[in-house]
Design a protein around this motif. Sequence first.
Motif, PDB file in Angstrom:
ATOM      1  N   ILE A 194       0.838  -1.203   0.000  1.00  4.51           N
ATOM      2  CA  ILE A 194       0.000   0.000   0.000  1.00  4.51           C
ATOM      3  C   ILE A 194       0.872   1.252   0.000  1.00  4.51           C
ATOM      4  O   ILE A 194       0.605   2.216  -0.732  1.00  4.51           O
ATOM      5  N   ALA A 195       1.932   1.243   0.809  1.00  8.65           N
ATOM      6  CA  ALA A 195       2.807   2.423   0.895  1.00  8.65           C
ATOM      7  C   ALA A 195       3.502   2.689  -0.428  1.00  8.65           C
ATOM      8  O   ALA A 195       3.561   3.839  -0.889  1.00  8.65           O
ATOM      9  N   THR A 196       4.043   1.647  -1.064  1.00  8.61           N
ATOM     10  CA  THR A 196       4.758   1.859  -2.326  1.00  8.61           C
ATOM     11  C   THR A 196       3.808   2.300  -3.436  1.00  8.61           C
ATOM     12  O   THR A 196       4.175   3.126  -4.279  1.00  8.61           O
ATOM     13  N   LEU A 197       2.591   1.778  -3.443  1.00  6.12           N
ATOM     14  CA  LEU A 197       1.609   2.229  -4.432  1.00  6.12           C
ATOM     15  C   LEU A 197       1.279   3.704  -4.236  1.00  6.12           C
ATOM     16  O   LEU A 197       1.222   4.480  -5.196  1.00  6.12           O
ATOM     17  N   GLY A 198       1.073   4.093  -2.981  1.00  8.45           N
ATOM     18  CA  GLY A 198       0.775   5.500  -2.700  1.00  8.45           C
ATOM     19  C   GLY A 198       1.930   6.417  -3.063  1.00  8.45           C
ATOM     20  O   GLY A 198       1.730   7.509  -3.620  1.00  8.45           O
ATOM     21  N   ARG A 344      -2.380  -0.280 -13.147  1.00  5.73           N
ATOM     22  CA  ARG A 344      -2.566  -1.085 -14.350  1.00  5.73           C
ATOM     23  C   ARG A 344      -1.261  -1.727 -14.812  1.00  5.73           C
ATOM     24  O   ARG A 344      -1.171  -2.940 -14.977  1.00  5.73           O
ATOM     25  N   PHE A 345      -0.219  -0.941 -14.995  1.00  4.69           N
ATOM     26  CA  PHE A 345       1.005  -1.479 -15.570  1.00  4.69           C
ATOM     27  C   PHE A 345       1.867  -2.195 -14.536  1.00  4.69           C
ATOM     28  O   PHE A 345       2.642  -3.080 -14.884  1.00  4.69           O
ATOM     29  N   THR A 346       1.746  -1.818 -13.258  1.00  5.23           N
ATOM     30  CA  THR A 346       2.429  -2.598 -12.229  1.00  5.23           C
ATOM     31  C   THR A 346       1.865  -4.008 -12.192  1.00  5.23           C
ATOM     32  O   THR A 346       2.608  -4.989 -12.066  1.00  5.23           O
ATOM     33  N   LEU A 348       0.686  -5.611 -14.709  1.00  9.41           N
ATOM     34  CA  LEU A 348       1.199  -6.302 -15.888  1.00  9.41           C
ATOM     35  C   LEU A 348       2.610  -6.833 -15.631  1.00  9.41           C
ATOM     36  O   LEU A 348       2.937  -7.976 -15.999  1.00  9.41           O
ATOM     37  N   ILE A 349       3.456  -6.036 -14.995  1.00  9.91           N
ATOM     38  CA  ILE A 349       4.820  -6.478 -14.717  1.00  9.91           C
ATOM     39  C   ILE A 349       4.819  -7.622 -13.707  1.00  9.91           C
ATOM     40  O   ILE A 349       5.590  -8.581 -13.834  1.00  9.91           O
ATOM     41  N   TRP A 350       3.929  -7.562 -12.738  1.00 13.02           N
ATOM     42  CA  TRP A 350       3.843  -8.663 -11.773  1.00 13.02           C
ATOM     43  C   TRP A 350       3.377  -9.945 -12.444  1.00 13.02           C
ATOM     44  O   TRP A 350       3.843 -11.035 -12.095  1.00 13.02           O
ATOM     45  N   VAL A 351       2.478  -9.826 -13.406  1.00 13.69           N
ATOM     46  CA  VAL A 351       2.056 -11.017 -14.161  1.00 13.69           C
ATOM     47  C   VAL A 351       3.257 -11.605 -14.902  1.00 13.69           C
ATOM     48  O   VAL A 351       3.428 -12.830 -14.962  1.00 13.69           O
ATOM     49  N   MET A 352       4.099 -10.746 -15.468  1.00 17.80           N
ATOM     50  CA  MET A 352       5.302 -11.231 -16.160  1.00 17.80           C
ATOM     51  C   MET A 352       6.175 -12.054 -15.226  1.00 17.80           C
ATOM     52  O   MET A 352       6.666 -13.132 -15.592  1.00 17.80           O
ATOM     53  N   VAL A 353       6.394 -11.551 -14.010  1.00 20.52           N
ATOM     54  CA  VAL A 353       7.266 -12.237 -13.060  1.00 20.52           C
ATOM     55  C   VAL A 353       6.632 -13.553 -12.603  1.00 20.52           C
ATOM     56  O   VAL A 353       7.309 -14.601 -12.549  1.00 20.52           O
TER      57      VAL A 353
END
Length: 434
Positions: A194-198, A344-346, A348-353
């Motif tokens: 939550i902190a990093t997203l904010g 949205r794009f974070t 996508l990158i997590w799906v890649m990993v």
Amino acid sequence: MSDTMKNIGLFAIVGALILLTGVMQSWNTALLILNMGLISAIMALGVNLQWGFAGLFNVGVMGFVALGGLAVVLVSVDPVGEAWAAGGTGVLLGLLLGAATVVAAVLVNTRMPRGRARAIATVVILVGGFFLYRAVFDPAVAAVEKVNPAGTGFLGGLGLPVLLAWPAGGLLAAGGAWLIGKTALGLRSDYLAIATLGIAEIIIAVMKNEDWLARGVKNVVGLPRPLPYEIDLQNDPGFVETATGLGIDPVTASTLYVKLGYSVLFLAVLLILLWMVQMARKSPWGRMMRAIRDNETAAEAMGKDVTRRHLQVFVMGSAICGIAGAMMTTLDGQLTPGTYQPLRFTFLIWVMVIVGGSGNNFGAVLGGFLIWLLWVQVEPIGLFLMQLVTSGMAEDSGLRIHLLNSAAHMRLFTMGLVLLLVLRFSPRGLIPEK
């Protein structure tokens, strides 16, 4: 089949799909997918370093990617002389006053004994420093943004070669990650997310609203590039003669030449970073990080400074994401803060990993290529299938209109489907960690 042959086969399948795109659609499209796949693979390496090595759940990836993009403007764009004359000194002085205020408050808070005197001194420094900072900074910013706001309205950069902006993007993202990590890495994994997203949202909001820095939502266009422009190649008699001799239209040849040049540069960066993270993984430091990931309590009992090691890997992973962000901005030729959508794009990158294989660097690279290929190709394929399914329906059919409009959502549907299938049949990813 051995694991090595299986992994080679997976990369070969992705490569064949990219080649098929070139044959069936166009080589420009195939090279664009390849270039963005290389950048996505680098981003996935950065996230895999944080999650796969240390178990840090960072959902603010786009914030560090945006800092990498900002570095391209700050390093490669020529300085705007009129803006510097109007308020550049005031902006720098205001920023120094703001930093000095924070440093003074921290020193007072750490060196004075706890009590009312320390609290009063801290409040006086923060409040007084804030008003002093605003008194210097605001007029200078207003003066800078009034200088040709339609074309510039910002301070510009250093005017250095754009390739220097790529490592600078990594350094800028690493600096931001260090500041964030010093305050956020003590949080539990869900609170850290939550902190990093904010914080990522804050970074992007600052870039959108501070026009003096990089024009905000007005965007910075026409960024320098490490390769020649297509129009220059088309006006080069030697290039035109060579392209004609190969039977290729000079316009098409120029675009292919530039995209291939980017592919070579991006591949070189990917290979260097992949080698570095592989060496880190095999080193005692890498074994220590995986031990901390698997059992923090046991690692602390063995005398390891878990918080310090988490900060190290957080900074390193963010720096890699910053390099990827600088590369992506260079490829686009413009900085558009509005396109950085953290959630949205974070995702996508997590799906890649996750799909590629968390904890395995080659898996992260494979996931970057595969998921980006699907992200680009699924929507046109979905539209083709919907047109095929509805070909026998009336033009004004409500069902036909609904199905055709639904093709735009095929991307997110496919990402969710792929993620579910991988988690069901290969929960450790296509190339799992050994």
